[in-house]
Design a protein around this motif. Structure first.
Motif, PDB file in Angstrom:
ATOM      1  N   GLU B 115      45.526  16.763  31.005  1.00  0.00           N
ATOM      2  CA  GLU B 115      44.679  17.983  30.996  1.00  0.00           C
ATOM      3  C   GLU B 115      43.043  18.020  31.428  1.00  0.00           C
ATOM      4  O   GLU B 115      42.746  16.247  31.925  1.00  0.00           O
ATOM      5  CB  GLU B 115      44.245  17.955  29.337  1.00  0.00           C
ATOM      6  CG  GLU B 115      43.646  19.468  28.923  1.00  0.00           C
ATOM      7  CD  GLU B 115      44.136  20.582  29.686  1.00  0.00           C
ATOM      8  OE1 GLU B 115      43.648  21.423  30.839  1.00  0.00           O
ATOM      9  OE2 GLU B 115      45.051  20.891  28.834  1.00  0.00           O
ATOM     10  N   TYR B 116      43.106  18.645  32.544  1.00  0.00           N
ATOM     11  CA  TYR B 116      41.661  18.442  33.410  1.00  0.00           C
ATOM     12  C   TYR B 116      40.818  18.454  32.734  1.00  0.00           C
ATOM     13  O   TYR B 116      40.355  19.893  32.656  1.00  0.00           O
ATOM     14  CB  TYR B 116      42.261  18.777  34.726  1.00  0.00           C
ATOM     15  CG  TYR B 116      41.266  18.426  36.188  1.00  0.00           C
ATOM     16  CD1 TYR B 116      40.800  17.705  36.322  1.00  0.00           C
ATOM     17  CD2 TYR B 116      40.234  19.617  35.999  1.00  0.00           C
ATOM     18  CE1 TYR B 116      39.807  17.818  36.791  1.00  0.00           C
ATOM     19  CE2 TYR B 116      39.356  19.559  36.690  1.00  0.00           C
ATOM     20  CZ  TYR B 116      38.965  18.887  37.487  1.00  0.00           C
ATOM     21  OH  TYR B 116      38.092  17.621  38.373  1.00  0.00           O
ATOM     22  N   TYR B 137      39.463  29.608  30.099  1.00  0.00           N
ATOM     23  CA  TYR B 137      40.911  28.717  30.756  1.00  0.00           C
ATOM     24  C   TYR B 137      40.815  27.741  28.691  1.00  0.00           C
ATOM     25  O   TYR B 137      41.870  27.026  28.810  1.00  0.00           O
ATOM     26  CB  TYR B 137      40.243  27.578  31.395  1.00  0.00           C
ATOM     27  CG  TYR B 137      41.600  26.541  32.013  1.00  0.00           C
ATOM     28  CD1 TYR B 137      42.227  26.582  32.830  1.00  0.00           C
ATOM     29  CD2 TYR B 137      41.128  25.489  30.956  1.00  0.00           C
ATOM     30  CE1 TYR B 137      43.226  25.575  33.111  1.00  0.00           C
ATOM     31  CE2 TYR B 137      41.924  24.560  31.565  1.00  0.00           C
ATOM     32  CZ  TYR B 137      42.816  24.184  32.796  1.00  0.00           C
ATOM     33  OH  TYR B 137      43.781  23.941  32.934  1.00  0.00           O
ATOM     34  N   GLY B 138      39.973  27.338  28.668  1.00  0.00           N
ATOM     35  CA  GLY B 138      40.478  26.710  27.428  1.00  0.00           C
ATOM     36  C   GLY B 138      41.116  27.020  26.495  1.00  0.00           C
ATOM     37  O   GLY B 138      42.001  26.626  25.805  1.00  0.00           O
ATOM     38  N   ASP B 153      34.101  29.688  44.031  1.00  0.00           N
ATOM     39  CA  ASP B 153      34.990  29.349  45.315  1.00  0.00           C
ATOM     40  C   ASP B 153      34.620  27.916  45.489  1.00  0.00           C
ATOM     41  O   ASP B 153      33.609  27.372  46.584  1.00  0.00           O
ATOM     42  CB  ASP B 153      34.588  30.644  46.294  1.00  0.00           C
ATOM     43  CG  ASP B 153      35.823  29.894  47.505  1.00  0.00           C
ATOM     44  OD1 ASP B 153      36.772  29.729  47.687  1.00  0.00           O
ATOM     45  OD2 ASP B 153      35.409  29.997  49.069  1.00  0.00           O
ATOM     46  N   ASN B 154      34.540  27.295  44.573  1.00  0.00           N
ATOM     47  CA  ASN B 154      34.195  26.167  44.073  1.00  0.00           C
ATOM     48  C   ASN B 154      34.998  24.617  44.668  1.00  0.00           C
ATOM     49  O   ASN B 154      36.646  25.141  43.959  1.00  0.00           O
ATOM     50  CB  ASN B 154      32.907  25.059  44.273  1.00  0.00           C
ATOM     51  CG  ASN B 154      32.998  25.324  42.600  1.00  0.00           C
ATOM     52  OD1 ASN B 154      34.078  25.453  42.038  1.00  0.00           O
ATOM     53  ND2 ASN B 154      31.866  25.747  41.785  1.00  0.00           N
ATOM     54  N   ASP B 155      34.980  23.325  45.070  1.00  0.00           N
ATOM     55  CA  ASP B 155      36.431  22.568  44.330  1.00  0.00           C
ATOM     56  C   ASP B 155      36.640  22.262  43.267  1.00  0.00           C
ATOM     57  O   ASP B 155      37.944  22.247  43.069  1.00  0.00           O
ATOM     58  CB  ASP B 155      35.307  20.707  44.902  1.00  0.00           C
ATOM     59  CG  ASP B 155      35.651  20.980  46.176  1.00  0.00           C
ATOM     60  OD1 ASP B 155      35.860  21.829  47.628  1.00  0.00           O
ATOM     61  OD2 ASP B 155      35.097  20.099  46.437  1.00  0.00           O
ATOM     62  N   GLU B 156      35.579  22.551  42.302  1.00  0.00           N
ATOM     63  CA  GLU B 156      36.342  21.857  40.631  1.00  0.00           C
ATOM     64  C   GLU B 156      36.700  23.419  40.402  1.00  0.00           C
ATOM     65  O   GLU B 156      38.062  23.568  39.314  1.00  0.00           O
ATOM     66  CB  GLU B 156      34.867  22.281  39.816  1.00  0.00           C
ATOM     67  CG  GLU B 156      33.754  21.231  40.054  1.00  0.00           C
ATOM     68  CD  GLU B 156      34.996  19.698  39.081  1.00  0.00           C
ATOM     69  OE1 GLU B 156      34.540  20.001  37.426  1.00  0.00           O
ATOM     70  OE2 GLU B 156      35.390  19.073  39.583  1.00  0.00           O
ATOM     71  N   ILE B 189      44.503  16.761  41.420  1.00  0.00           N
ATOM     72  CA  ILE B 189      45.019  17.155  42.714  1.00  0.00           C
ATOM     73  C   ILE B 189      46.386  17.026  43.098  1.00  0.00           C
ATOM     74  O   ILE B 189      47.753  17.698  42.544  1.00  0.00           O
ATOM     75  CB  ILE B 189      44.251  17.888  43.697  1.00  0.00           C
ATOM     76  CG1 ILE B 189      43.327  19.135  43.409  1.00  0.00           C
ATOM     77  CG2 ILE B 189      45.078  18.434  44.830  1.00  0.00           C
ATOM     78  CD1 ILE B 189      43.981  20.078  43.110  1.00  0.00           C
ATOM     79  N   GLN B 190      46.105  15.347  43.558  1.00  0.00           N
ATOM     80  CA  GLN B 190      47.439  14.963  44.300  1.00  0.00           C
ATOM     81  C   GLN B 190      48.804  14.754  42.423  1.00  0.00           C
ATOM     82  O   GLN B 190      49.582  15.142  43.138  1.00  0.00           O
ATOM     83  CB  GLN B 190      47.245  14.004  44.175  1.00  0.00           C
ATOM     84  CG  GLN B 190      46.415  13.329  45.387  1.00  0.00           C
ATOM     85  CD  GLN B 190      45.660  11.619  45.446  1.00  0.00           C
ATOM     86  OE1 GLN B 190      46.028  10.910  45.272  1.00  0.00           O
ATOM     87  NE2 GLN B 190      45.951  11.649  46.969  1.00  0.00           N
ATOM     88  N   TYR B 191      48.007  14.421  41.279  1.00  0.00           N
ATOM     89  CA  TYR B 191      49.473  14.280  40.177  1.00  0.00           C
ATOM     90  C   TYR B 191      49.897  15.940  39.725  1.00  0.00           C
ATOM     91  O   TYR B 191      51.158  16.283  39.778  1.00  0.00           O
ATOM     92  CB  TYR B 191      48.106  13.789  39.292  1.00  0.00           C
ATOM     93  CG  TYR B 191      49.418  13.536  38.229  1.00  0.00           C
ATOM     94  CD1 TYR B 191      50.643  12.864  37.536  1.00  0.00           C
ATOM     95  CD2 TYR B 191      49.137  15.074  36.569  1.00  0.00           C
ATOM     96  CE1 TYR B 191      50.913  12.285  36.223  1.00  0.00           C
ATOM     97  CE2 TYR B 191      50.149  14.719  35.784  1.00  0.00           C
ATOM     98  CZ  TYR B 191      51.315  13.542  35.541  1.00  0.00           C
ATOM     99  OH  TYR B 191      51.577  13.175  34.593  1.00  0.00           O
ATOM    100  N   ILE B 192      48.428  16.806  40.058  1.00  0.00           N
ATOM    101  CA  ILE B 192      49.672  18.316  39.610  1.00  0.00           C
ATOM    102  C   ILE B 192      50.451  18.736  41.016  1.00  0.00           C
ATOM    103  O   ILE B 192      51.017  19.397  40.932  1.00  0.00           O
ATOM    104  CB  ILE B 192      48.181  19.424  39.477  1.00  0.00           C
ATOM    105  CG1 ILE B 192      48.449  20.465  38.318  1.00  0.00           C
ATOM    106  CG2 ILE B 192      47.815  19.787  40.576  1.00  0.00           C
ATOM    107  CD1 ILE B 192      49.103  20.453  37.369  1.00  0.00           C
ATOM    108  N   GLU B 193      50.070  18.160  41.634  1.00  0.00           N
ATOM    109  CA  GLU B 193      51.084  18.856  43.077  1.00  0.00           C
ATOM    110  C   GLU B 193      52.279  18.328  42.912  1.00  0.00           C
ATOM    111  O   GLU B 193      53.119  19.099  42.817  1.00  0.00           O
ATOM    112  CB  GLU B 193      50.798  18.518  44.369  1.00  0.00           C
ATOM    113  CG  GLU B 193      51.378  18.849  45.446  1.00  0.00           C
ATOM    114  CD  GLU B 193      50.782  17.687  47.041  1.00  0.00           C
ATOM    115  OE1 GLU B 193      49.270  17.737  46.503  1.00  0.00           O
ATOM    116  OE2 GLU B 193      51.171  18.048  47.711  1.00  0.00           O
ATOM    117  N   ALA B 194      52.125  16.279  42.338  1.00  0.00           N
ATOM    118  CA  ALA B 194      53.457  16.070  41.942  1.00  0.00           C
ATOM    119  C   ALA B 194      54.337  16.627  41.721  1.00  0.00           C
ATOM    120  O   ALA B 194      55.477  17.116  41.180  1.00  0.00           O
ATOM    121  CB  ALA B 194      53.074  14.886  41.925  1.00  0.00           C
TER     122      ALA B 194
END
Lengths: 194, 233
Positions: B115-116, B137-138, B153-156, B189-194
């Protein structure tokens, strides 16, 4: 399958036959250990085909270590520790194949001698042991196994689920007699193991 | 008369004393079997020590021979076997990744998701846009949270959007959301991509990301190591 923590694994490996089997099954099927060993292999001139043999050799060494060294305790995670043994075994294998590793396979951890032992079960010794096993019952094998490592009668009784240390002593008595008879009948074995 | 073999361990450890020791030593002079046992005591222990390795091998070989999974066919009549085979063949392409693990895609997607961020699932709806989006979201109300995240539209927000898409099973969308270079080096992000690549059966691409993630010992690294093991099965 139930997951075990590091201390539970070591204790199970020193426990009854059922517990030893449970711990080895857990380790053999553990995905995090498998992933770590395969990753180490892929970085060091190995591949998936080397995995089976390497994990087999590694787990046997870890198994021997836990049983032989009653005071041994893991201070690090079991995956990290077993990976350290695997690196060592793989280093030996690469030497045999006259290949060099691409990264240092030296382990950061101190691994006791017992875990680095060359296999006892090589060539003639395996034959000897098979001859002996034909003479012994399953219980005698276990009793002698623990006796050889200096386990007390109390400890043997616990592992064998005997009612009392006295029963373990009686069994040990019968089993070592059988073992000494076997050796007396096979002087050539004494020479080989001397 | 003393049964010498009962006391051989005590003798070898130097723990026999007095009359017992005397009797044992007399036995050594007269009993050749005992004499030979004392002489070969350490060899006998060495040989018995080999039983540990033998037993370990025996157990491991037994484990290797065990069938994977728990599928039992004894009860199935021939026609049942044929039907099961047809169903299985149909499922093979679908569960390709999960060989031997009988785990569904849905189970997989939720089992390995980390969970992020911090999730708020109760209390009043916050007034701050970002907090309001996180609130929805929760509650898994992505229809309400996603438009706000998109607008911010920000990184988070992009990370939350990617995780929302993953939870909705929109794996292609995850890859599209995270194509922004600025967030690509973040571990969540890398993890969710994988994970998304695995769900899309693009395991080969997932392996290199997992490999990278597994170099660290945080939760992403630990899960990555497990997933690498699963993919190799």
């Amino acid at each position: 399958m139930k997951a075990f923590d590091t201390n539970q694994i070591v204790n199970l490996l020193r426990g009854s036959r059922t517990e030893r089997e449970k711990a080895l099954r857990f380790l053999y099927q553990d995905d995090s250990l498998k992933g770590a060993v395969i990753k180490m292999l892929s970085k060091n001139r190995g591949d998936k085909s080397d995995y089976d043999n390497l994990i087999h050799q590694t787990l046997i060494r870890f198994y021997k270590l836990c049983i032989k060294n009653k005071t041994f305790e893991l201070e690090t995670n079991y995956v990290t520790y077993i990976l350290g043994i695997a690196r060592n075994v793989w280093k030996g294998e690469l030497n045999k194949r006259k290949k060099k590793s691409t990264e240092s396979l030296e382990s950061d951890m101190e691994i006791p001698e017992e875990a680095l032992d060359v296999s006892f079960l090589q060539d003639e010794r395996r034959e000897i042991l098979l001859q002996l096993l034909n003479r012994l019952g399953a219980n005698c094998r276990e009793v002698l196994m623990f006796w050889s490592q200096g386990y007390s009668m109390n400890e043997i009784a616990e592992r064998m689920e005997y009612k009392s240390p006295g029963m373990a002593k009686k069994k040990k008595h019968i089993c070592i007699k059988e073992l000494f008879n076997f050796l007396e009948e096979h002087p050539e074995i004494i020479e080989l193991l001397r | 008369m003393m049964d010498y073999f009962e006391y051989i361990d005590d003798y070898m450890k130097g723990e026999l004393e007095g009359d017992m020791l005397q009797e044992f030593e007399n036995g050594l002079k007269q009993n050749t079997a005992l004499k030979s046992a004392v002489e070969n005591y350490h060899i006998a222990k060495k040989l018995a020590g080999g039983l540990i390795e033998y037993e370990g091998e025996e157990i491991l070989n037994k484990i290797k021979e065990e069938p994977k999974g728990h599928l039992r066919l004894n009860w199935v009549k021939p026609i049942g076997i044929a039907a099961a085979l047809i169903i299985l063949l149909g499922m093979v392409w679908y569960l390709d990744l999960f060989k031997g693990n009988q785990i569904s895609n849905q189970e997989f997607a939720s089992n390995y998701l980390i969970e992020y961020g911090s999730i708020v699932r109760s209390g009043e709806v916050p007034t701050d846009s970002f907090e309001r989006a996180k609130y929805f979201y929760g509650l898994n109300e992505f229809d309400s949270s996603s438009p706000i995240f998109t607008e911010l539209d920000n990184d988070e927000s992009k990370i939350y959007l990617a995780y929302s898409a993953y939870k909705m099973g929109e794996y292609e969308d995850v890859l599209s959301i995270i194509s922004d270079e600025e967030i690509q080096d973040k571990r969540p992000i890398q993890y969710i991509e994988a994970l998304s690549l695995i769900m899309l059966k693009r395991e080969n691409e997932a392996v290199s990301i997992l490999d990278e993630l597994s170099n660290e010992e945080d939760q992403y690294g630990q899960n990555a190591t497990i997933l690498l093991g699963k993919i190799q099965k």
